[in-house]
Design a protein around this motif. Structure first.
Motif, PDB file in Angstrom:
ATOM      1  N   THR A 144      34.071  41.921  37.783  1.00 54.68           N
ATOM      2  CA  THR A 144      35.255  42.298  36.998  1.00 54.68           C
ATOM      3  C   THR A 144      36.319  42.909  37.901  1.00 54.68           C
ATOM      4  O   THR A 144      37.489  42.519  37.860  1.00 54.68           O
ATOM      5  CB  THR A 144      34.866  43.295  35.896  1.00 54.68           C
ATOM      6  OG1 THR A 144      33.803  42.742  35.116  1.00 54.68           O
ATOM      7  CG2 THR A 144      36.048  43.589  34.988  1.00 54.68           C
ATOM      8  N   MET A 147      38.264  40.578  40.417  1.00 56.08           N
ATOM      9  CA  MET A 147      39.304  39.685  39.918  1.00 56.08           C
ATOM     10  C   MET A 147      40.713  40.173  40.231  1.00 56.08           C
ATOM     11  O   MET A 147      41.682  39.423  40.073  1.00 56.08           O
ATOM     12  CB  MET A 147      39.153  39.486  38.410  1.00 56.08           C
ATOM     13  CG  MET A 147      38.092  38.488  38.000  1.00 56.08           C
ATOM     14  SD  MET A 147      38.435  36.793  38.551  1.00 56.08           S
ATOM     15  CE  MET A 147      39.941  36.434  37.639  1.00 56.08           C
ATOM     16  N   VAL A 151      43.930  37.562  40.369  1.00 56.48           N
ATOM     17  CA  VAL A 151      45.067  37.772  39.471  1.00 56.48           C
ATOM     18  C   VAL A 151      46.365  37.880  40.260  1.00 56.48           C
ATOM     19  O   VAL A 151      47.372  37.246  39.928  1.00 56.48           O
ATOM     20  CB  VAL A 151      44.852  39.029  38.603  1.00 56.48           C
ATOM     21  CG1 VAL A 151      46.107  39.336  37.785  1.00 56.48           C
ATOM     22  CG2 VAL A 151      43.657  38.837  37.674  1.00 56.48           C
ATOM     23  N   GLN A 162      40.209  36.087  32.662  1.00 58.05           N
ATOM     24  CA  GLN A 162      39.213  37.115  32.954  1.00 58.05           C
ATOM     25  C   GLN A 162      38.328  37.308  31.729  1.00 58.05           C
ATOM     26  O   GLN A 162      38.736  37.037  30.596  1.00 58.05           O
ATOM     27  CB  GLN A 162      39.886  38.441  33.316  1.00 58.05           C
ATOM     28  CG  GLN A 162      40.752  38.379  34.558  1.00 58.05           C
ATOM     29  CD  GLN A 162      41.537  39.670  34.775  1.00 58.05           C
ATOM     30  OE1 GLN A 162      41.067  40.597  35.405  1.00 58.05           O
ATOM     31  NE2 GLN A 162      42.753  39.709  34.248  1.00 58.05           N
ATOM     32  N   HIS A 163      37.112  37.793  31.977  1.00 59.28           N
ATOM     33  CA  HIS A 163      36.151  38.012  30.901  1.00 59.28           C
ATOM     34  C   HIS A 163      35.675  39.457  30.905  1.00 59.28           C
ATOM     35  O   HIS A 163      35.705  40.139  31.937  1.00 59.28           O
ATOM     36  CB  HIS A 163      34.952  37.068  31.064  1.00 59.28           C
ATOM     37  CG  HIS A 163      35.308  35.618  30.965  1.00 59.28           C
ATOM     38  ND1 HIS A 163      35.358  34.941  29.757  1.00 59.28           N
ATOM     39  CD2 HIS A 163      35.648  34.713  31.915  1.00 59.28           C
ATOM     40  CE1 HIS A 163      35.701  33.681  29.973  1.00 59.28           C
ATOM     41  NE2 HIS A 163      35.888  33.518  31.273  1.00 59.28           N
ATOM     42  N   ILE A 313      39.415  45.263  33.804  1.00 55.92           N
ATOM     43  CA  ILE A 313      40.185  44.032  33.930  1.00 55.92           C
ATOM     44  C   ILE A 313      41.552  44.370  34.508  1.00 55.92           C
ATOM     45  O   ILE A 313      42.073  45.476  34.299  1.00 55.92           O
ATOM     46  CB  ILE A 313      40.292  43.346  32.549  1.00 55.92           C
ATOM     47  CG1 ILE A 313      38.976  42.606  32.241  1.00 55.92           C
ATOM     48  CG2 ILE A 313      41.489  42.420  32.444  1.00 55.92           C
ATOM     49  CD1 ILE A 313      38.908  42.034  30.856  1.00 55.92           C
TER      50      ILE A 313
END
Length: 337
Positions: A144, A147, A151, A162-163, A313
């Motif tokens: 996480t 990312m 991004v 994103q998750h 995130i």
């Protein structure tokens, strides 16, 4: 139109502390982050404020502002990552010349979100609410947090997905550090006030409620002007996180935002996990979310990966987002348009 900064690797990171710097005893945190980032094609230019801390700030407000301008205007610097947040970034706003801030990525959270939101609202430049520098010092990185790089490497006109995280950190365990810094032990569970799956769409704005609330009523917090100038009449999708506020203090802050017009043309709100949210006289944070959902008649999602309970995130102020929540899991697609 929103301006999206461009990032290519290899790149140079400028480190300057518009809020808190790092006291001498913790300088190994900065050096550790520099060492790990160098392995990933980044060089660091560290300002003097990164190494100093006195009376809740890295330096006097005008000194912090001058160094920030010097570093962000340095042609060698590709993006800015402060060491971490702090307490008094708001002091620097009157010393900054927003017309001299070029479209370069700035990423951080906590007190840094004051700067991020102010830049996006006043200049229409996208900014990144995500990891800070010292949390990038691990030998590895959870998926996480990692990312952040993908991004920021996304180009204008593209999208990035994103998750929600599998696990989050309930508390720091400094005696047993992990290779990726965070001690991720608790199952992540995104929740909705409705109890049903939700899909939220809108242009993202947000940050740490504790500090961005102080932009209300100032030239740096004119959400109506942002909507008119940069937003093409699309709804606003807010994301918030709470560092230290009790439930009643949080609600007062949200009411102030509402009365100031921040929630006009709002399509929904995302709230990050928090170990604050202390209930007052039986008034819980779930009550806050329920009341706000009824008042605004918009969907509200909470316990998302955002803020002081990692991982988080990378949310882009200014990006158009589609957020899908179902069965405790979340998916965030951000469109750089």
């Amino acid at each position: 139109m929103i301006q999206y900064p461009t990032l290519h690797k290899p790149a140079t990171i400028g480190v300057t502390a518009l809020s808190s710097g790092v006291p001498e005893a913790l300088h190994p945190l900065l050096k550790g982050a520099e060492k790990q980032l160098q392995k990933n094609e980044y060089q660091l230019i560290l300002g003097e404020t990164a190494w100093t801390q006195h009376k809740a700030k890295s330096a006097p407000a005008d000194v912090r502002a001058k160094e920030f301008h010097s570093i962000i205007q340095n042609e060698k610097v590709d993006l800015i990552i402060p060491p971490w947040g702090g307490e008094l970034l708001v002091e620097t706003l009157e010393h900054l010349d927003f017309d001299l801030i070029p479209p370069k990525w700035i990423i951080g959270y906590s007190d840094t979100s004051v700067l991020l939101l102010a830049i996006t609202l006043t200049k229409g430049i996208a900014t990144a609410h995500g990891t800070n520098l010292v949390d990038l010092r691990g030998e590895s990185m959870d998926a996480t947090t990692a990312m952040w790089e993908e991004v920021l490497l996304t180009k204008a006109g593209e999208s990035v997905t994103q998750h929600s995280s599998p696990l989050y950190q309930k508390e720091w365990d400094f005696e047993n550090p992990t290779p990726h810094i965070f001690d991720l032990t608790e199952k992540t569970d995104w929740k909705t006030v409705s109890g049903n799956p939700e899909t939220l769409k809108g242009r993202l704005l947000g940050g740490c409620v504790d500090v961005i609330r102080h932009l209300v009523g100032t030239p740096f917090g004119d959400v109506a002007a942002f909507r008119k100038t940069f937003n093409q009449n699309e709804p606003i999708l807010w994301f918030f996180e709470n560092c230290e506020l009790s439930t009643t203090n949080l609600k007062r802050s949200l009411v102030q935002m509402k009365l100031a017009g921040w929630f006009e043309h709002c399509s929904g709100i995302l709230f990050g996990r928090s170990d604050a949210n202390h209930e007052i006289d039986g008034y819980t944070v779930e009550d806050v979310y329920q009341d706000l959902a009824e008042e605004l008649q918009v969907p509200i999602v909470y316990d998302v990966d955002c803020g002081h309970v990692p991982p988080q995130i990378t949310f882009i102020n200014g990006a158009y987002a589609v957020v899908e929540v179902q069965n405790g899991k979340g998916k965030v697609v951000q469109y750089f348009r």
